[in-house]
Design a protein around this motif. Sequence first.
Motif, PDB file in Angstrom:
ATOM      1  N   UNK A  32      64.922   3.414  10.183  1.00  0.00           N
ATOM      2  CA  UNK A  32      66.040   3.161   9.279  1.00  0.00           C
ATOM      3  C   UNK A  32      66.736   1.840   9.576  1.00  0.00           C
ATOM      4  N   UNK A  33      66.721   1.417  10.831  1.00  0.00           N
ATOM      5  CA  UNK A  33      67.394   0.155  11.184  1.00  0.00           C
ATOM      6  C   UNK A  33      66.381  -0.961  11.455  1.00  0.00           C
ATOM      7  N   UNK A  34      65.127  -0.715  11.086  1.00  0.00           N
ATOM      8  CA  UNK A  34      64.062  -1.713  11.203  1.00  0.00           C
ATOM      9  C   UNK A  34      63.863  -2.219  12.636  1.00  0.00           C
ATOM     10  N   UNK A  35      63.879  -1.285  13.565  1.00  0.00           N
ATOM     11  CA  UNK A  35      63.578  -1.610  14.949  1.00  0.00           C
ATOM     12  C   UNK A  35      62.303  -0.884  15.372  1.00  0.00           C
ATOM     13  N   UNK A  36      61.530  -1.474  16.291  1.00  0.00           N
ATOM     14  CA  UNK A  36      60.323  -0.788  16.765  1.00  0.00           C
ATOM     15  C   UNK A  36      60.681   0.515  17.471  1.00  0.00           C
ATOM     16  N   UNK A  37      59.882   1.526  17.231  1.00  0.00           N
ATOM     17  CA  UNK A  37      60.138   2.831  17.825  1.00  0.00           C
ATOM     18  C   UNK A  37      59.784   2.794  19.312  1.00  0.00           C
ATOM     19  N   UNK A  38      60.681   3.240  20.179  1.00  0.00           N
ATOM     20  CA  UNK A  38      60.367   3.273  21.612  1.00  0.00           C
ATOM     21  C   UNK A  38      59.182   4.191  21.894  1.00  0.00           C
ATOM     22  N   UNK A  54      72.398   7.032  25.289  1.00  0.00           N
ATOM     23  CA  UNK A  54      70.944   6.944  25.137  1.00  0.00           C
ATOM     24  C   UNK A  54      70.507   5.764  24.278  1.00  0.00           C
ATOM     25  N   UNK A  55      71.196   5.535  23.146  1.00  0.00           N
ATOM     26  CA  UNK A  55      70.746   4.500  22.216  1.00  0.00           C
ATOM     27  C   UNK A  55      70.771   3.092  22.820  1.00  0.00           C
ATOM     28  N   UNK A  56      71.814   2.710  23.571  1.00  0.00           N
ATOM     29  CA  UNK A  56      71.768   1.398  24.214  1.00  0.00           C
ATOM     30  C   UNK A  56      70.633   1.245  25.222  1.00  0.00           C
ATOM     31  N   UNK A  57      70.211   2.356  25.817  1.00  0.00           N
ATOM     32  CA  UNK A  57      69.076   2.289  26.740  1.00  0.00           C
ATOM     33  C   UNK A  57      67.771   2.096  25.979  1.00  0.00           C
ATOM     34  N   UNK A  58      67.657   2.720  24.818  1.00  0.00           N
ATOM     35  CA  UNK A  58      66.436   2.607  24.025  1.00  0.00           C
ATOM     36  C   UNK A  58      66.377   1.309  23.232  1.00  0.00           C
ATOM     37  N   UNK A  59      67.534   0.746  22.898  1.00  0.00           N
ATOM     38  CA  UNK A  59      67.598  -0.514  22.137  1.00  0.00           C
ATOM     39  C   UNK A  59      68.593  -1.444  22.810  1.00  0.00           C
ATOM     40  N   UNK A  60      68.247  -1.957  23.997  1.00  0.00           N
ATOM     41  CA  UNK A  60      69.213  -2.738  24.788  1.00  0.00           C
ATOM     42  C   UNK A  60      69.644  -4.047  24.141  1.00  0.00           C
ATOM     43  N   UNK A  61      68.831  -4.581  23.253  1.00  0.00           N
ATOM     44  CA  UNK A  61      69.166  -5.865  22.643  1.00  0.00           C
ATOM     45  C   UNK A  61      69.890  -5.720  21.306  1.00  0.00           C
ATOM     46  N   UNK A  65      77.064  -1.979  16.677  1.00  0.00           N
ATOM     47  CA  UNK A  65      77.027  -1.432  15.330  1.00  0.00           C
ATOM     48  C   UNK A  65      75.681  -0.773  15.046  1.00  0.00           C
ATOM     49  N   UNK A  66      74.609  -1.421  15.493  1.00  0.00           N
ATOM     50  CA  UNK A  66      73.275  -0.855  15.311  1.00  0.00           C
ATOM     51  C   UNK A  66      73.114   0.433  16.111  1.00  0.00           C
ATOM     52  N   UNK A  67      73.693   0.456  17.306  1.00  0.00           N
ATOM     53  CA  UNK A  67      73.629   1.688  18.109  1.00  0.00           C
ATOM     54  C   UNK A  67      74.312   2.843  17.382  1.00  0.00           C
ATOM     55  N   UNK A  72      73.835   7.919  14.067  1.00  0.00           N
ATOM     56  CA  UNK A  72      74.024   8.652  12.815  1.00  0.00           C
ATOM     57  C   UNK A  72      72.690   9.000  12.167  1.00  0.00           C
ATOM     58  N   UNK A  73      71.757   8.039  12.181  1.00  0.00           N
ATOM     59  CA  UNK A  73      70.452   8.279  11.561  1.00  0.00           C
ATOM     60  C   UNK A  73      69.679   9.357  12.320  1.00  0.00           C
ATOM     61  N   UNK A  74      69.799   9.345  13.641  1.00  0.00           N
ATOM     62  CA  UNK A  74      69.129  10.364  14.453  1.00  0.00           C
ATOM     63  C   UNK A  74      69.683  11.753  14.151  1.00  0.00           C
ATOM     64  N   UNK A  75      71.009  11.860  14.125  1.00  0.00           N
ATOM     65  CA  UNK A  75      71.636  13.155  13.848  1.00  0.00           C
ATOM     66  C   UNK A  75      71.207  13.697  12.490  1.00  0.00           C
TER      67      UNK A  75
END
Length: 224
Positions: A32-38, A54-61, A65-67, A72-75
């Motif tokens: 949904x946010x156009x990031x590669x899936x961990x 958890x989200x900052x660990x999976x998408x540190x860069x 706002x994206x986190x 929200x998208x995960x929930x």
Amino acid sequence: MSDLRLVVFDVDGTLVDSQGDILAAMTVAFGDVNLPVPSQEDILGIVGLSLNVAMPLLAPDASRQTHHKLEDAYKDAYVQLRASQGAALSSPLYPGAREMLEHLQQQPHTLLGVATGKSRRGLDKLLEGHDLMSTFVTEQVADFHPSKPHPSMLQSALSETGVTTDCAVMVGDTSYDMDMARAAGMAAIGVSWGYHDIKVLTAADVVIDSFDALPAALEQIWGR
């Protein structure tokens, strides 16, 4: 002096196997946010943490706002996946879990609790789906506490039940569970069937391979 004992269980990876929905919901969220899936390993490695950790660990860069968007998208994705199958099917109990909960619940001086990274809504749906709504006397969720391994969840469980730390045990599958127990001054039992390799459960007093082994592990700890 009270002779009550308290056994607090983690949920995902300990009582139920929810990795299918977790992986699927993460895939949807990152798409949904156009990031590669961990990787699967990385996703399962954060199970047990609150989403805001958890989200900052999976998408540190990614940005804060994206986190938030990922959370929200995960929930939303998780709720949809659960609704499509029902909690009992999407997050099945591990073998022996129900029988062990019933066994412990029948002991007059043993109280049961949960401490989970799930939301209140998520835990309620899961307990309802498995007909476990009256099983736990204390239920600690991510909505009201700092993320594991902060001891807040266990401190609240002890406060609510009146049980002392030497009569309480945390049962979980991750290093976060074991470290949380240590931070709260409680004993910890690790389980080998969950999402963290048992090599990282270094803070556990003992690691068990099945629910059948839990009574002996509890007696080992409380008999010391």
